[in-house]
Design an enzyme around this catalytic site. Sequence first.
Site, PDB file in Angstrom:
ATOM      1  N   ARG A  26      11.537  19.536  -4.551  1.00 47.65           N
ATOM      2  CA  ARG A  26      10.242  19.133  -4.000  1.00 47.65           C
ATOM      3  C   ARG A  26       9.756  17.822  -4.614  1.00 47.65           C
ATOM      4  O   ARG A  26       9.208  16.957  -3.901  1.00 47.65           O
ATOM      5  CB  ARG A  26       9.202  20.249  -4.222  1.00 47.65           C
ATOM      6  CG  ARG A  26       7.779  19.930  -3.760  1.00 47.65           C
ATOM      7  CD  ARG A  26       7.699  19.252  -2.405  1.00 47.65           C
ATOM      8  NE  ARG A  26       8.430  19.943  -1.365  1.00 47.65           N
ATOM      9  CZ  ARG A  26       8.753  19.406  -0.199  1.00 47.65           C
ATOM     10  NH1 ARG A  26       8.463  18.135   0.061  1.00 47.65           N
ATOM     11  NH2 ARG A  26       9.410  20.104   0.695  1.00 47.65           N
ATOM     12  N   LYS A  45      -5.616  -0.459  -2.556  1.00 44.93           N
ATOM     13  CA  LYS A  45      -6.013   0.883  -2.122  1.00 44.93           C
ATOM     14  C   LYS A  45      -4.806   1.814  -2.181  1.00 44.93           C
ATOM     15  O   LYS A  45      -4.304   2.307  -1.181  1.00 44.93           O
ATOM     16  CB  LYS A  45      -6.604   0.823  -0.716  1.00 44.93           C
ATOM     17  CG  LYS A  45      -7.888   0.005  -0.652  1.00 44.93           C
ATOM     18  CD  LYS A  45      -8.404  -0.145   0.763  1.00 44.93           C
ATOM     19  CE  LYS A  45      -9.662  -1.013   0.795  1.00 44.93           C
ATOM     20  NZ  LYS A  45     -10.165  -1.245   2.163  1.00 44.93           N
ATOM     21  N   LYS A 105     -15.490 -11.239  -4.356  1.00 52.28           N
ATOM     22  CA  LYS A 105     -15.960 -10.552  -3.157  1.00 52.28           C
ATOM     23  C   LYS A 105     -17.480 -10.651  -3.063  1.00 52.28           C
ATOM     24  O   LYS A 105     -18.140 -11.282  -3.892  1.00 52.28           O
ATOM     25  CB  LYS A 105     -15.495  -9.103  -3.171  1.00 52.28           C
ATOM     26  CG  LYS A 105     -13.980  -8.957  -3.083  1.00 52.28           C
ATOM     27  CD  LYS A 105     -13.595  -7.524  -2.800  1.00 52.28           C
ATOM     28  CE  LYS A 105     -12.121  -7.403  -2.521  1.00 52.28           C
ATOM     29  NZ  LYS A 105     -11.742  -6.049  -2.059  1.00 52.28           N
ATOM     30  N   GLU A 120     -13.599 -14.069  -0.775  1.00 49.68           N
ATOM     31  CA  GLU A 120     -13.840 -13.352   0.480  1.00 49.68           C
ATOM     32  C   GLU A 120     -15.093 -13.892   1.157  1.00 49.68           C
ATOM     33  O   GLU A 120     -16.129 -14.056   0.503  1.00 49.68           O
ATOM     34  CB  GLU A 120     -14.012 -11.858   0.187  1.00 49.68           C
ATOM     35  CG  GLU A 120     -14.375 -11.009   1.383  1.00 49.68           C
ATOM     36  CD  GLU A 120     -14.734  -9.587   0.966  1.00 49.68           C
ATOM     37  OE1 GLU A 120     -13.813  -8.763   0.840  1.00 49.68           O
ATOM     38  OE2 GLU A 120     -15.933  -9.310   0.746  1.00 49.68           O
ATOM     39  N   ASP A 168     -13.024 -11.713   6.230  1.00 51.46           N
ATOM     40  CA  ASP A 168     -13.192 -10.256   6.212  1.00 51.46           C
ATOM     41  C   ASP A 168     -13.913  -9.764   7.456  1.00 51.46           C
ATOM     42  O   ASP A 168     -15.055 -10.147   7.724  1.00 51.46           O
ATOM     43  CB  ASP A 168     -13.973  -9.843   4.958  1.00 51.46           C
ATOM     44  CG  ASP A 168     -14.035  -8.339   4.786  1.00 51.46           C
ATOM     45  OD1 ASP A 168     -12.990  -7.676   4.987  1.00 51.46           O
ATOM     46  OD2 ASP A 168     -15.116  -7.813   4.460  1.00 51.46           O
TER      47      ASP A 168
END
Length: 304
Positions: free
Chosen positions: A98, A155, A187, A221, A242
């Site tokens: 597994r 992410k 950002k 960004e 973005d």
Amino acid sequence: MLTQHIIRSAVETALAEDAPYGDITCETTIPRDETGSAALTAREDGVMSGIDVFAAAFRTQNPLIEVVPSIADGERFRAGRTLATVSGPVRDLLTAERVALNFTQRMSGIATMTAAFADAVDAIYEDGHEGRDASVGPVVRPRRYARTRIADTRKTTPGLRPFEKYAVVCGGGHNHRYGLSDAVMMKDNHLAALAARGIDLAGAIRHVREQVGHTTHIEVEVDSLDQIPAVIDGGADTIMLDNFTLEDTRRGVELIDGRAIVEASGNMSLERVAAVAATGVDIISVGALTHSVRSIDLGLDWLA
């Protein structure tokens, strides 16, 4: 980034998690000296990633297990194909099964999804296609690369980033920054914090440039076209558009005019990615490659 040390450490942790006090089922049903073999079989089409991790799971469980791959990472496969065979003590084969599959199925799922995005983008540059598909519109080639690149994001699953970013490369994609230490990426919240101190956008970028080494890449960004002139003035290396519309993305590429790498990001889908690439952006970053991927169906079939 995916070194043998990283593979072994992750595999050991996974095996300990799955059988912290041994495998009760195997220990009570399988004789200690029984040996056997099994085949890793594809249940669906896909792109391989993690064949060495698959092997490491078995060899870490028991070095006497023999693993013979019949495919390389990055290679495409069809349903029904045998991808590897394993042989050795049956108890250890079943205990490691597994963990081996969990790594390989997820990594191959990421590689397969990445390949689908890369294929969709590459198709717009093929002979007889460029500029003739109404759904894509006229094709503008990127300024920095031969074709628009598909890239991942941060992410990723905590603890599995090396595996997931490696899988993206197996699928024909490219890696964005590996982590927060690799590059400056300003950002909206960073810019808002600087603005609260009275630092304008161009000044903020220059402020950062003065503090970092000359090899440090700076990405900024933006969420509107009117921010672009200040970002160019500040000297950003990459400008991320973005959640731009297709029309605004084309206008952004024209405004930047090769003075920075252009990245498009935000809710990128397989249906939309070719049209975004056709605007001339250099990079399209796709968070879904790692945060919304489906594992490929692979199975370990016992051999008679």
